[in-house]
Design an enzyme around this catalytic site. Structure first.
Site, PDB file in Angstrom:
ATOM      1  N   SER A 184      22.429  32.714  37.094  1.00  0.00           N
ATOM      2  CA  SER A 184      23.005  32.944  35.773  1.00  0.00           C
ATOM      3  C   SER A 184      23.817  33.980  35.576  1.00  0.00           C
ATOM      4  CB  SER A 184      21.545  33.202  35.145  1.00  0.00           C
ATOM      5  OG  SER A 184      21.003  34.417  35.548  1.00  0.00           O
TER       6      SER A 184
ATOM      7  N   LEU B 194      29.517  35.902  38.580  1.00  0.00           N
ATOM      8  CA  LEU B 194      30.215  35.244  39.973  1.00  0.00           C
ATOM      9  C   LEU B 194      29.841  33.725  39.771  1.00  0.00           C
ATOM     10  CD1 LEU B 194      31.903  35.540  42.634  1.00  0.00           C
ATOM     11  CD2 LEU B 194      29.679  35.871  43.510  1.00  0.00           C
TER      12      LEU B 194
ATOM     13  N   ARG C 255      16.360  34.543  37.907  1.00  0.00           N
ATOM     14  CA  ARG C 255      15.215  35.068  37.187  1.00  0.00           C
ATOM     15  C   ARG C 255      15.050  34.597  35.666  1.00  0.00           C
ATOM     16  NH1 ARG C 255      15.362  40.822  40.142  1.00  0.00           N
ATOM     17  NH2 ARG C 255      17.515  40.887  38.994  1.00  0.00           N
TER      18      ARG C 255
ATOM     19  N   ASP D  47      35.444  36.513  51.685  1.00  0.00           N
ATOM     20  CA  ASP D  47      36.608  37.426  51.241  1.00  0.00           C
ATOM     21  C   ASP D  47      37.412  36.570  50.605  1.00  0.00           C
ATOM     22  OD1 ASP D  47      39.111  38.595  50.836  1.00  0.00           O
ATOM     23  OD2 ASP D  47      38.148  40.438  51.797  1.00  0.00           O
ATOM     24  N   HIS D  48      37.267  36.088  49.383  1.00  0.00           N
ATOM     25  CA  HIS D  48      37.972  35.177  48.545  1.00  0.00           C
ATOM     26  C   HIS D  48      39.491  35.177  48.837  1.00  0.00           C
ATOM     27  CE1 HIS D  48      38.744  37.587  45.120  1.00  0.00           C
ATOM     28  NE2 HIS D  48      39.476  36.840  44.750  1.00  0.00           N
TER      29      HIS D  48
ATOM     30  N   LEU E 280      41.089  35.287  51.599  1.00  0.00           N
ATOM     31  CA  LEU E 280      41.158  34.445  52.676  1.00  0.00           C
ATOM     32  C   LEU E 280      41.443  33.043  52.109  1.00  0.00           C
ATOM     33  CD1 LEU E 280      39.180  35.975  55.521  1.00  0.00           C
ATOM     34  CD2 LEU E 280      41.534  36.245  55.226  1.00  0.00           C
TER      35      LEU E 280
ATOM     36  N   HIS F 121      39.938  42.767  50.499  1.00  0.00           N
ATOM     37  CA  HIS F 121      41.258  41.885  50.390  1.00  0.00           C
ATOM     38  C   HIS F 121      42.395  42.354  50.957  1.00  0.00           C
ATOM     39  CE1 HIS F 121      38.207  40.155  47.710  1.00  0.00           C
ATOM     40  NE2 HIS F 121      38.487  40.870  46.694  1.00  0.00           N
TER      41      HIS F 121
ATOM     42  N   LYS G  52      44.018  48.857  38.735  1.00  0.00           N
ATOM     43  CA  LYS G  52      43.702  48.062  37.581  1.00  0.00           C
ATOM     44  C   LYS G  52      44.280  48.602  36.242  1.00  0.00           C
ATOM     45  CE  LYS G  52      39.606  46.077  38.982  1.00  0.00           C
ATOM     46  NZ  LYS G  52      39.373  44.771  38.833  1.00  0.00           N
TER      47      LYS G  52
ATOM     48  N   ARG H  70      54.847  36.210  47.759  1.00  0.00           N
ATOM     49  CA  ARG H  70      53.950  36.376  46.567  1.00  0.00           C
ATOM     50  C   ARG H  70      52.750  35.603  46.680  1.00  0.00           C
ATOM     51  NH1 ARG H  70      56.332  34.315  41.958  1.00  0.00           N
ATOM     52  NH2 ARG H  70      58.175  35.610  41.984  1.00  0.00           N
TER      53      ARG H  70
ATOM     54  N   GLN I 271      50.052  35.852  44.315  1.00  0.00           N
ATOM     55  CA  GLN I 271      49.843  35.148  42.937  1.00  0.00           C
ATOM     56  C   GLN I 271      50.559  36.028  41.768  1.00  0.00           C
ATOM     57  OE1 GLN I 271      45.546  35.583  43.461  1.00  0.00           O
ATOM     58  NE2 GLN I 271      45.659  37.196  41.749  1.00  0.00           N
TER      59      GLN I 271
ATOM     60  N   LYS J   4      65.225  38.295  50.852  1.00  0.00           N
ATOM     61  CA  LYS J   4      66.638  38.914  50.026  1.00  0.00           C
ATOM     62  C   LYS J   4      67.697  39.288  51.296  1.00  0.00           C
ATOM     63  CE  LYS J   4      64.300  41.560  46.486  1.00  0.00           C
ATOM     64  NZ  LYS J   4      64.302  42.744  45.503  1.00  0.00           N
TER      65      LYS J   4
HETATM   66  C1  BG6 Z   1      37.453  40.910  43.197  1.00  0.00           C
HETATM   67  C2  BG6 Z   1      37.313  42.290  42.578  1.00  0.00           C
HETATM   68  O1  BG6 Z   1      36.911  40.786  44.462  1.00  0.00           O
HETATM   69  O2  BG6 Z   1      38.484  40.362  43.066  1.00  0.00           O
HETATM   70  C3  BG6 Z   1      37.678  42.406  41.098  1.00  0.00           C
HETATM   71  O3  BG6 Z   1      35.803  42.672  42.616  1.00  0.00           O
HETATM   72  C4  BG6 Z   1      39.202  41.573  41.098  1.00  0.00           C
HETATM   73  O4  BG6 Z   1      37.662  43.589  40.698  1.00  0.00           O
HETATM   74  C5  BG6 Z   1      39.197  40.152  41.981  1.00  0.00           C
HETATM   75  O5  BG6 Z   1      39.401  41.438  39.507  1.00  0.00           O
HETATM   76  C6  BG6 Z   1      40.592  39.909  41.851  1.00  0.00           C
HETATM   77  O6  BG6 Z   1      40.500  38.646  42.292  1.00  0.00           O
HETATM   78  P1  BG6 Z   1      41.534  37.455  42.080  1.00  0.00           P
HETATM   79  O7  BG6 Z   1      41.411  36.106  42.840  1.00  0.00           O
HETATM   80  O8  BG6 Z   1      41.828  37.296  40.450  1.00  0.00           O
HETATM   81  O9  BG6 Z   1      42.958  38.032  42.502  1.00  0.00           O
END
Ligand code: BG6
Length: 494
Positions: A14, A17, A46, A181-182, A184, A244, A336, A368, A370, A378
């Site tokens: 719930s 993430l 819960r 570690d997303h 990756l 990251h 941020k 790049r 994203q 260049k």
């Molecule tokens: C997360 C952080 O791991 O990655 C966030 O906790 C951040 O603070 C996010 O916003 C960024 O991920 P993405 O995929 O949007 O670049």
């Protein structure tokens, strides 16, 4: 590969993430036919709720349902795979209850060998009891595999990470553990190995002889916006740099692996980490955003403790002491509430040998990550026409133009699929994490005031490029900004 007798259990179903990333990714895989047939997905948390409420919550972030009937149909079918169990995280009884639910699903499978994938979308406070409880109450022993997928925060410094991971290790082997570690899972990060090792030309200039400095940059155009409670405890370094950006660095800097096998890749990444000494505080710049143009400052977020001096921006410079990289600064920057959303790697090359050219623009290779994936180099070229002048231009592979039909997967889709397949290449090994914490722990302790007064971050306006000291900081490491629309006048040719 797992066969048709798999249950994916999402713990913390719930939470944020799960709602924003895990369930949309599971649906994406389902829709594209990548989940093993008959896979069932069980939510656990819960909160007491009925199936309708659970479905509503978990599918609220799935895009395209209103516009595309095909998506809406698949979503209806996807819902048939879902079920939900409410229960606590600390008590064994709740997990016996979950186990009974899993067994009742499995009783319909043709085979006795059942696989269970536990996805922990949970706050760190319940990590240890949950990993223990699922091992003791929900672990299948009749053949089949058990895996757990876990995600940061893995502790706050070297010692706490060791304590946390040590506890998980008591119950789950390295083989069974998938540390996400997303980054990756992002397409362009996965492309780095191919770009580097499938191109002789790239390999030839990939070292200190040609490269002056490397920047890995993460920029987000929004602030903590209600997530300040979590964020303030961790800060931008633990949120982005230590995981990251450092992961991206290791792939950029590693030697060619013996094969694409997970352990061969991770062995090379670890060697890079071991060659990086802890970051010096002199090589660190901290910032915190303040209100500007009607946007709230960090301290205006109600979930942030008053007077907090937690950094929301950080730039740090790392050095890799090995023959390939000695002396090349790797600058990691993240913030941020900046002026744009962008994640990129910028490799700046050295100056051309003086003589026929003076002050000519440097080459830069930009990757790049994203938004809008691209790789461009260049270069200087002769301005077309009768006069001889040089102009900076680029060789450009923008994915949207070059791969018009390609659908770029979401990072979580790609990683959950890897976990189903048992492929660890894009997950973080325990020793990688240990070395990553060694590199960052001294500056984190300094920022936390463990050995003296806490450093005050420099204020930067919401929506700006970051603290005003940033330009000088990067230039200190040899970065030369290229003037926009720069022309090379012929009179400057020696
Ligand atoms: C997360 C952080 O791991 O990655 C966030 O906790 C951040 O603070 C996010 O916003 C960024 O991920 P993405 O995929 O949007 O670049």
């Amino acid at each position: 590969d797992l066969k048709d007798n798999t249950i994916i259990i999402v713990l913390g179903a719930s939470g944020d993430l799960a709602k924003k990333k895990t369930f949309p990714a599971l649906f994406g895989l389902y829709r594209q036919g990548f989940l093993p047939r008959d896979t069932k997905i069980v939510g656990y948390a819960r909160t007491k709720m009925d199936k309708a409420e659970f479905e509503k919550r978990t599918t609220s972030y799935i895009k395209g349902v209103d516009e595309n009937p095909e998506v809406a149909n698949s979503l209806e079918a996807f819902k048939q795979t879902l079920s939900y169990v409410a229960g606590g995280y600390e008590d064994g009884e709740s997990f016996d209850n979950l186990n009974a639910h899993l067994e009742s699903i499995e009783s319909h499978y043709q085979t006795k060998e059942c696989n269970r994938i536990f996805y922990l979308a949970l706050p760190p406070s319940v990590f240890i009891p949950v990993t223990k409880n699922i091992k003791e109450h929900c672990y299948v022993t009749k053949g089949g595999v058990n895996r757990i997928i876990i995600e940061k925060p893995f502790g706050k410094d070297l010692q706490s990470a060791r304590d946390l991971l040590g506890s998980v290790k008591q119950y789950w082997s390295e083989e069974e553990t998938f540390r996400i570690d997303h980054y990756l899972g992002k397409e362009m990060v996965k492309n780095l190995l191919v770009l580097r090792f499938a191109n002789v030309a790239m390999g030839a200039f990939w070292d200190k002889n040609s490269i002056s400095n490397v920047q890995i940059t993460f920029k987000e155009p929004f602030g903590t916006e209600g997530r300040g409670g979590y964020f303030d405890e961790f800060g931008i370094i633990r949120d982005i740099l230590q995981n990251h950006l450092l992961q991206v660095l290791t792939i950029l800097a590693m030697e060619r692996p013996v094969s694409f096998a997970a352990e061969d890749i991770r062995d090379e990444k670890v060697k890079v980490l071991r060659a990086i000494p802890p970051i010096e505080k002199e090589d660190t710049l901290l910032g915190q955003y303040v209100s500007a143009n009607g946007k709230p400052g960090y301290l205006d977020d109600d979930t942030v403790p008053p007077g907090s001096i937690c950094p929301t921006f950080a730039a740090t410079t790392l050095f890799i002491h090995n023959p390939r990289w000695e002396g090349v600064p790797f600058i990691l920057k993240a913030g941020k509430a900046l002026n744009e959303a962008k994640v990129e790697v910028r490799i700046q090359f050295k100056d051309v040998t003086q003589g026929i050219f003076k002050d000519i623009a440097r080459n830069e290779l930009v990757i790049r990550i994203q938004p809008s994936e691209a790789v461009y180099l260049k270069i200087n070229a002769k301005t077309p026409g009768l006069r001889t002048r040089a102009i900076p231009t680029e060789m450009d592979v923008t994915y949207k133009r070059r791969f018009t039909e390609a659908k770029i997967p979401e990072a979580y889709e790609s990683l959950i699929l890897d976990a189903l397949r048992g492929d660890h290449s894009n997950f973080v090994r325990h020793d990688e994490l240990d070395y990553a914490w060694k590199i960052f722990t001294p500056i984190l302790h300094w920022i936390d005031g463990k050995n003296g007064p806490r450093p005050r971050p420099s204020a930067y306006p919401y929506g700006s490029r970051g603290p005003k000291e940033l330009t000088a900081f990067i230039e200190k490491y040899g970065y030369k900004r290229l003037a926009d629309a720069y022309f090379w006048p012929v009179t400057n040719m020696a």
